[in-house]
Design an enzyme around this catalytic site. Structure first.
Site, short mmCIF file in Angstrom:
data_model
loop_
_atom_site.label_atom_id
_atom_site.label_comp_id
_atom_site.label_asym_id
_atom_site.label_seq_id
_atom_site.Cartn_x
_atom_site.Cartn_y
_atom_site.Cartn_z
N HIS A 216 0.78 -1.20 -0.02
CA HIS A 216 0.05 -0.17 -0.04
C HIS A 216 0.82 1.24 0.03
O HIS A 216 0.74 2.06 -1.02
CB HIS A 216 -0.75 -0.18 1.32
CG HIS A 216 -1.76 -0.99 1.57
ND1 HIS A 216 -2.90 -1.10 0.89
CD2 HIS A 216 -1.74 -2.24 2.21
CE1 HIS A 216 -3.61 -2.34 1.25
NE2 HIS A 216 -3.05 -3.03 2.05
O1 RIB Z 1 -4.44 0.07 5.28
C1 RIB Z 1 -3.26 -0.11 4.90
C2 RIB Z 1 -2.07 0.90 5.69
O2 RIB Z 1 -2.22 0.66 7.18
C3 RIB Z 1 -0.71 0.73 5.44
O3 RIB Z 1 0.00 2.17 5.69
C4 RIB Z 1 -0.15 -0.06 6.49
O4 RIB Z 1 1.36 0.06 6.74
C5 RIB Z 1 -0.89 0.26 7.71
O5 RIB Z 1 -0.48 1.14 8.21
#
Ligand code: RIB
Ligand code: CA
Length: 286
Positions: A216
């Protein structure tokens, strides 16, 4: 601002590999507690040879404690078991994290909760631009049915930032869930160099537990570096604070004649190009 976190780690590698290493890093609570986030951030900065300040972020949200995040999704060390391979980090500090927070200014890549950004805006700090991995438009949440993790962690901070008018880019799950690496691609990553090998070690944690690997935060880093790989819209967005089942949900007005808004949201992405930019940056690190 990050909560390393495996995908935060990959995002930092991508920024450094692309020649856009951060001027400072704040490790803040989220995937792990604030002390571990700080120590992982110090280790990652050491691994990258970054001579930049690394600070502790916060251990609680804007208006109260963070919710319990449950089992450590990124592993007990936050990096899928790879943290032990990072350069030595400072001994755990007994000092509490600096709440109130380090005041931040300038352009910010945020791959965790928005607490620190909200505090900076409340203090009238000159925040120019925020690129945030967080929220969801129409695809539902990942921490709850409605809420993405980074928004869910501190909905008050999220809503304050969304309503502030700051130049904000929100890279939502709807986009980041389109970019995942399968075991074959992870094998390619492993061959890109020593640091890519460490990234592979961390990322393999998800496949080992039968979970998909969504980098992500690295996608948000690519959105920072290469906005041309995304299709953009500007929308009204707020964060639900009171919903029994929807607290932490980012509410996006997608109606053609809806309320106008200025939050920049990618609604399309060139997935293969984003993956190639991630690999290109990892390869550049050697
Ligand atoms: O939903 C994904 C996010 O939440 C990313 O930043 C992951 O590292 C967690 O922090
Ligand atoms: Ca993160």
């Amino acid at each position: 601002m990050c909560d390393p976190g495996v995908d935060d780690f990959v995002a930092l590698l991508v920024m450094a590999g692309a020649g856009a290493a951060p001027a400072a890093i704040i490790g803040t609570a989220g995937n792990v507690d604030v002390e571990l986030a700080f120590r992982n951030a110090v280790g990652i900065a050491g691994l990258l040879g970054l001579d930049c300040p690394v600070a502790r972020g916060c251990s609680r949200g804007l208006t109260g404690a963070y919710p319990d995040t449950g089992e450590p999704f990124h592993g007990v060390d936050g990096l899928g078991g790879m943290a032990g391979l990072l350069p030595a980090t400072p001994a755990p500090s007994s000092a509490p994290s600096p709440d109130p927070l380090p005041l931040v200014t300038g352009s910010l890549l945020v791959t965790g909760a928005l607490t620190i950004v909200a505090a900076a805006l409340q203090a009238d700090q000159p925040v120019d631009r925020v690129v945030w991995m967080g929220g969801a438009v129409a695809g539902g949440g990942n921490m709850t049915a409605a809420a993405e993790f980074n928004a869910w962690l501190d909905p008050e901070a999220c809503d304050l930032v969304l309503a502030s008018g700051v130049h904000l880019t929100m890279v939502p799950l709807d986009i980041t869930h389109q970019v995942s690496f399968d075991p074959v691609e992870l094998g390619v990553m492993a061959g890109l160099g020593a640091l890519a090998g460490l990234a592979t070690h961390a990322c393999a944690h998800f496949h080992a537990k039968g979970a998909p690997l969504y980098p992500h935060d690295a996608v948000a880093a690519v959105a920072w570096l290469h906005p041309e790989l995304f299709e953009w819209e500007e929308r009204w967005v707020r964060c639900e604070l009171a919903g029994t089942w929807t607290r932490g949900m980012t509410v996006v007005d997608r109606r053609p004649d809806g309320v106008g808004g200025a939050v920049r949201i990618p609604v399309g992405v060139d997935v293969s190009a984003v993956k190639e930019r991630i690999f290109e940056a990892l390869r550049a690190l050697g």
